[in-house]
Design a protein around this motif. Structure first.
Motif, PDB file in Angstrom:
ATOM      1  N   ILE A  69      42.857  78.107  30.241  1.00 20.11           N
ATOM      2  CA  ILE A  69      43.798  77.270  30.995  1.00 20.11           C
ATOM      3  C   ILE A  69      45.079  77.181  30.184  1.00 20.11           C
ATOM      4  O   ILE A  69      45.055  76.927  28.980  1.00 20.11           O
ATOM      5  CB  ILE A  69      43.219  75.859  31.209  1.00 20.11           C
ATOM      6  CG1 ILE A  69      41.994  75.905  32.122  1.00 20.11           C
ATOM      7  CG2 ILE A  69      44.277  74.911  31.766  1.00 20.11           C
ATOM      8  CD1 ILE A  69      42.283  76.218  33.561  1.00 20.11           C
ATOM      9  N   ASP A  70      46.191  77.424  30.866  1.00 22.27           N
ATOM     10  CA  ASP A  70      47.475  77.453  30.169  1.00 22.27           C
ATOM     11  C   ASP A  70      48.517  76.723  31.016  1.00 22.27           C
ATOM     12  O   ASP A  70      48.252  76.346  32.153  1.00 22.27           O
ATOM     13  CB  ASP A  70      47.884  78.926  29.959  1.00 22.27           C
ATOM     14  CG  ASP A  70      48.636  79.118  28.652  1.00 22.27           C
ATOM     15  OD1 ASP A  70      49.103  78.104  28.102  1.00 22.27           O
ATOM     16  OD2 ASP A  70      48.754  80.272  28.214  1.00 22.27           O
ATOM     17  N   LYS A  71      49.716  76.578  30.456  1.00 22.28           N
ATOM     18  CA  LYS A  71      50.795  75.920  31.211  1.00 22.28           C
ATOM     19  C   LYS A  71      51.491  76.943  32.102  1.00 22.28           C
ATOM     20  O   LYS A  71      51.901  77.995  31.638  1.00 22.28           O
ATOM     21  CB  LYS A  71      51.813  75.329  30.236  1.00 22.28           C
ATOM     22  CG  LYS A  71      51.367  74.060  29.591  1.00 22.28           C
ATOM     23  CD  LYS A  71      52.582  73.139  29.352  1.00 22.28           C
ATOM     24  CE  LYS A  71      52.158  71.761  28.900  1.00 22.28           C
ATOM     25  NZ  LYS A  71      51.486  71.792  27.582  1.00 22.28           N
ATOM     26  N   PHE A  72      51.612  76.601  33.351  1.00 24.41           N
ATOM     27  CA  PHE A  72      52.344  77.455  34.292  1.00 24.41           C
ATOM     28  C   PHE A  72      53.164  76.549  35.197  1.00 24.41           C
ATOM     29  O   PHE A  72      52.826  75.377  35.373  1.00 24.41           O
ATOM     30  CB  PHE A  72      51.357  78.273  35.166  1.00 24.41           C
ATOM     31  CG  PHE A  72      50.702  79.408  34.442  1.00 24.41           C
ATOM     32  CD1 PHE A  72      51.347  80.630  34.306  1.00 24.41           C
ATOM     33  CD2 PHE A  72      49.425  79.261  33.904  1.00 24.41           C
ATOM     34  CE1 PHE A  72      50.727  81.687  33.646  1.00 24.41           C
ATOM     35  CE2 PHE A  72      48.807  80.312  33.241  1.00 24.41           C
ATOM     36  CZ  PHE A  72      49.463  81.532  33.111  1.00 24.41           C
ATOM     37  N   GLU A  74      54.648  74.718  38.547  1.00 23.66           N
ATOM     38  CA  GLU A  74      53.982  74.119  39.704  1.00 23.66           C
ATOM     39  C   GLU A  74      53.617  75.158  40.770  1.00 23.66           C
ATOM     40  O   GLU A  74      52.509  75.189  41.286  1.00 23.66           O
ATOM     41  CB  GLU A  74      54.920  73.055  40.305  1.00 23.66           C
ATOM     42  CG  GLU A  74      54.312  72.177  41.373  1.00 23.66           C
ATOM     43  CD  GLU A  74      53.089  71.405  40.884  1.00 23.66           C
ATOM     44  OE1 GLU A  74      52.163  71.270  41.677  1.00 23.66           O
ATOM     45  OE2 GLU A  74      53.078  70.974  39.696  1.00 23.66           O
ATOM     46  N   ASP A  78      47.028  78.536  42.274  1.00 33.88           N
ATOM     47  CA  ASP A  78      45.797  79.108  41.744  1.00 33.88           C
ATOM     48  C   ASP A  78      45.988  80.559  41.314  1.00 33.88           C
ATOM     49  O   ASP A  78      45.075  81.371  41.416  1.00 33.88           O
ATOM     50  CB  ASP A  78      44.670  78.999  42.779  1.00 33.88           C
ATOM     51  CG  ASP A  78      44.282  77.554  43.020  1.00 33.88           C
ATOM     52  OD1 ASP A  78      44.305  76.773  42.055  1.00 33.88           O
ATOM     53  OD2 ASP A  78      43.982  77.200  44.171  1.00 33.88           O
ATOM     54  N   TYR A  80      46.940  83.654  38.488  1.00 35.02           N
ATOM     55  CA  TYR A  80      46.367  83.981  37.173  1.00 35.02           C
ATOM     56  C   TYR A  80      47.098  85.163  36.585  1.00 35.02           C
ATOM     57  O   TYR A  80      47.834  85.886  37.274  1.00 35.02           O
ATOM     58  CB  TYR A  80      44.871  84.305  37.293  1.00 35.02           C
ATOM     59  CG  TYR A  80      44.557  85.352  38.329  1.00 35.02           C
ATOM     60  CD1 TYR A  80      44.599  86.708  38.027  1.00 35.02           C
ATOM     61  CD2 TYR A  80      44.228  84.973  39.633  1.00 35.02           C
ATOM     62  CE1 TYR A  80      44.334  87.664  38.982  1.00 35.02           C
ATOM     63  CE2 TYR A  80      43.967  85.925  40.610  1.00 35.02           C
ATOM     64  CZ  TYR A  80      44.024  87.266  40.279  1.00 35.02           C
ATOM     65  OH  TYR A  80      43.774  88.215  41.231  1.00 35.02           O
ATOM     66  N   LYS A  94      46.361  78.224  35.605  1.00 37.69           N
ATOM     67  CA  LYS A  94      46.688  76.803  35.564  1.00 37.69           C
ATOM     68  C   LYS A  94      45.460  75.974  35.931  1.00 37.69           C
ATOM     69  O   LYS A  94      45.323  74.837  35.532  1.00 37.69           O
ATOM     70  CB  LYS A  94      47.765  76.598  36.632  1.00 37.69           C
ATOM     71  CG  LYS A  94      48.701  75.478  36.447  1.00 37.69           C
ATOM     72  CD  LYS A  94      49.788  75.625  37.532  1.00 37.69           C
ATOM     73  CE  LYS A  94      50.099  74.308  38.171  1.00 37.69           C
ATOM     74  NZ  LYS A  94      50.807  73.429  37.263  1.00 37.69           N
ATOM     75  N   THR A  95      44.592  76.585  36.762  1.00 35.29           N
ATOM     76  CA  THR A  95      43.420  75.850  37.250  1.00 35.29           C
ATOM     77  C   THR A  95      42.144  76.666  36.991  1.00 35.29           C
ATOM     78  O   THR A  95      42.204  77.883  36.822  1.00 35.29           O
ATOM     79  CB  THR A  95      43.513  75.625  38.778  1.00 35.29           C
ATOM     80  OG1 THR A  95      43.493  76.918  39.417  1.00 35.29           O
ATOM     81  CG2 THR A  95      44.789  74.892  39.160  1.00 35.29           C
ATOM     82  N   LYS A 124      49.800  85.556  42.239  1.00 39.13           N
ATOM     83  CA  LYS A 124      49.732  84.199  42.778  1.00 39.13           C
ATOM     84  C   LYS A 124      49.744  84.261  44.297  1.00 39.13           C
ATOM     85  O   LYS A 124      50.309  85.177  44.877  1.00 39.13           O
ATOM     86  CB  LYS A 124      50.819  83.300  42.206  1.00 39.13           C
ATOM     87  CG  LYS A 124      52.219  83.633  42.573  1.00 39.13           C
ATOM     88  CD  LYS A 124      53.126  82.501  42.077  1.00 39.13           C
ATOM     89  CE  LYS A 124      54.450  82.565  42.778  1.00 39.13           C
ATOM     90  NZ  LYS A 124      55.572  82.928  41.967  1.00 39.13           N
TER      91      LYS A 124
END
Ligand code: BDP
Length: 676
Positions: A69-72, A74, A78, A80, A94-95, A124
């Motif tokens: 899990i990392d910062k992305f 808004e 979902d 990756y 992010k999730t 995404k």
């Protein structure tokens, strides 16, 4: 001795099992690791991560995988990122759900034999909500379902749980589908009964770790029918309270419940208009009770009534005046075309016409009007045709994809839906190739920029084999199959000339006098001594006026209308010269014929690929192609012989002569009964 006999039995059974390719595995045919592995690390913990770990440990044969899990931003949602080095693969998201999606992506790449050194990719989703609509009834039947009964065993739930619930969730998660409406849009009020909600809760609990949210179709009369209220008027405070209490009850059981799908005042269903209220009044009442929980309303625009007005115009007439009156958690769900999931329709002019209201597309995966579970018709080209259509609502480039995915309109909600083709058949969808349509919808909902070819390529390799001698010819079949079906059923913009009720075979002569004219084929094709087709120009219904310029002009002029829609927009004289110099009548004949010839060619191709696949799927598909070829001839003969009674022109001599008599074809009554 006993022992020995058991061994013999095993020897007999094992090879048989290996050959039993029944399609139940869908595209999820990942190899199983012979030894248990423990190759996944993660900085997150949840049931979703557990699933990702399990999948990778069982099926991933490469290096160590790091799920992180990392910062992305808004809007990464979902999405990756996958980055590989020779020693390690990292999936970043992010999730947790993003990490699960990334894990499936990795397995898919492995199955397609991708090279993993220095892989770097980012994904995404195009839409927030990627949702299947099941038209499943509480009695286990499925409206327009061709793959057996419903997967949902309402009688057995909540105590007995079919293993297929989880398999269903897994298959959907593997292609990014994150939502499902369990029941028919022609909804039984009983769906909202407490005992049924308890059953729904069980499914929600199974689907949750796979990231799938449940939505329900609701019957607008529920307060009256179920709650015993005087009426279901959306402005009646008791009715509002009933819905409020019902929402509270649902969310107590299912805290992440998605919301309602509503078919109101359409084909006899109840709705706000029964009380002199508008669609906005009805939708907003429901939106208000769902709002505190983050729930939404998908309100369908599939409305038409037996009025003098062209059916193709009615949704636009009804909804455009309501633009701006809907709450921000309402999204208008619009079928791709203005009639009804036909082999080819002009796109629905409502797209782009609502400027202050969120709009979403509804496709149909189940092939109600495309040969059902008997015909091989790959639908990605149809889906793409709609998504790529330029509405010109905000100038050139205002495609339906961009209107609905939030690019052109700052939509609070973005979503895309399709009517599922899933049932309890072993192969899930009736026809092995119909699995590709479920797959294609999921992939396009995730990324509408994918091409039909990319999707077909992935699907074939995952479902069958990556041998080029199989992939190439089969891809060719798939990519041309939709146009082929259009050709043998309804070329040049013809539409809705199906037999009433089952919508399987042809009935261009259908004229249900005394019934609804807009359910009669003759209403749609308008054949007469002069020509064929529905005049939707200024001299006719003027449906063309609902399109933004320059489309209204383009469609309004017979010379500039694309020929594949010419009979949709114009009443065309039989001897009108088409672009290739043929008369309309001859063109029609050649189109039907080419549809038939193509299916025959598919049969030949299929026979040649036999060495590359298992015998069960080979022969099941071969048998379906046989039916399809027969049906194509049936369609061609029925339509040409019938239209010939008006055109009074000969069928060109180089075309296969009809093998049927019109009078015999008119007698065919398939016992598949339905209302329209
Ligand atoms: C039509 C079907 C009918 C559905 C209706 C709908 O024939 O069974 O109820 O659409 O979408 O395609 O509501």
């Amino acid at each position: 001795m006993q022992h020995f006999r058991n061994y013999i039995l095993l020897f007999l059974i094992i090879p048989f099992m290996a050959l039993a390719e029944d399609g139940s595995q869908l595209w999820l045919r990942y190899p199983v690791n012979p030894k248990p592995r423990n190759i996944v690390n993660s900085n997150s913990k949840s049931p979703t991560i557990e699933i990702a770990k399990k999948e990778l440990n069982q099926h991933w044969s490469g290096q160590v995988v790091d799920l992180k899990i990392d910062k992305f931003p808004e809007n990464f949602k979902d999405g990756y990122r996958i980055i590989s080095t020779p020693k390690k693969i990292s999936i970043l998201a992010k999730t947790d759900l993003g990490l699960l999606y990334g894990s499936y992506h990795l397995l898919n790449l492995q199955q397609q034999k991708t090279n993993f050194s220095n892989l770097k990719l980012e994904e995404k989703p195009s839409y927030d909500i990627r949702i299947l609509n099941h038209w499943d009834n509480l009695d286990g039947t499925i409206e327009r379902g061709y793959a057996g009964h419903s997967l949902w065993k309402w009688e057995d739930l909540p105590s007995k749980i079919s293993p297929r619930y989880e398999e269903y969730a897994r298959a959907n998660a593997s292609i990014g589908i994150n939502a499902t409406v369990l029941n028919n849009v022609n909804a039984s009020p009983n769906m909202l009964r407490e005992d049924y909600l308890k059953k729904v809760k069980v499914l929600a609990d199974i689907f949750r770790p796979y990231g799938i949210k449940i939505y329900l179709s609701v019957n607008f009369s529920s307060p009256k029918v179920l709650g015993g209220l005087q009426n279901s008027d959306p402005l009646n405070q008791e009715v509002q309270k009933w819905w409020k209490d019902k929402a509270a009850e649902i969310y107590r059981m299912i805290p992440d419940f998605g919301g309602f799908l509503v078919k109101a005042n359409s084909e006899g269903q109840p709705g706000p208009q029964d009380y002199g209220r508008t669609h906005a009044d009805g939708a907003n009442m429901m939106a208000d009770v769902l709002k505190p929980y983050g729930g939404i309303v998908m309100w369908r625009a599939f409305v038409y009534s037996p009025s003098k007005e062209d059916r193709a115009k009615q949704a636009h007439l009804e909804f455009v005046p309501l633009d701006g009156k809907f709450r921000d958690n309402v999204i208008i769900q619009i079928k791709n075309g203005p009639i009804d999931f036909q082999p080819r329709e002009a796109f629905n002019p409502l797209f782009g016409a609502l400027r202050k209201t969120s709009e979403m597309v509804e496709f149909q995966i189940t092939q109600e009007y495309l040969g059902q579970a008997n015909h091989l018709v790959f639908l990605a080209p149809l889906f793409k045709e709609t998504l790529d259509s330029d509405t010109f609502s905000d100038g050139k480039g205002s495609t339906i994809a961009k209107i609905t995915d939030g690019t052109l309109r700052p939509a609070k909600l973005t979503a895309i839906a399709a009517v599922a083709n899933i049932g309890e058949d072993t192969n899930w969808t009736g026809h092995h190739f119909a699995q590709a349509n479920w797959y294609a919808f999921g992939r396009l909902a995730w990324n509408h920029n994918l091409t039909s070819e990319q999707i077909a390529d992935e699907w074939i390799k995952m479902t069958f084999t990556d041998q080029q001698n199989f992939v190439d010819p089969v891809k060719k079949i798939m990519l041309t199959s939709r146009e082929t079906a259009v050709d043998y059923m309804m070329p040049l913009g013809l539409h809705h000339i199906f037999a009433g009720g089952h919508h399987y075979g042809p009935e261009p002569w259908g004229d249900y006098k005394g019934g609804r004219p807009d359910w009669s084929p003759v209403y749609y094709h308008q054949a007469d001594a002069e020509g064929l087709g529905f005049d939707r120009t200024k001299t006719g219904s003027n449906a063309v006026s609902q399109y933004f310029p320059p489309l209204n002009e383009i469609y309004g002029n017979i010379k500039t209308t694309p020929e594949n829609l010419i009979l949709w927009f114009h009443h065309v004289p039989w001897d009108y010269r088409m672009k290739d110099g043929k008369t309309l009548w001859d063109e029609l004949c050649y189109k039907y014929d080419s549809g038939v010839q193509n299916v025959r060619n598919y049969q030949r191709i299929w026979d040649q690929i036999q060495p590359y696949i298992d015998s069960q799927r080979f022969s099941e598909i071969r048998d379906k192609l046989k039916i399809q070829a027969k049906d194509a001839v049936w369609w061609k003969d029925a339509c040409l012989l019938y239209f010939q009674t008006y055109s009074k022109r000969p069928i060109p001599s180089d075309i296969e002569k009809p093998v049927h008599q019109l009078e015999d074809l008119k007698k065919i009554k398939l016992n598949m009964g339905h209302h329209n």
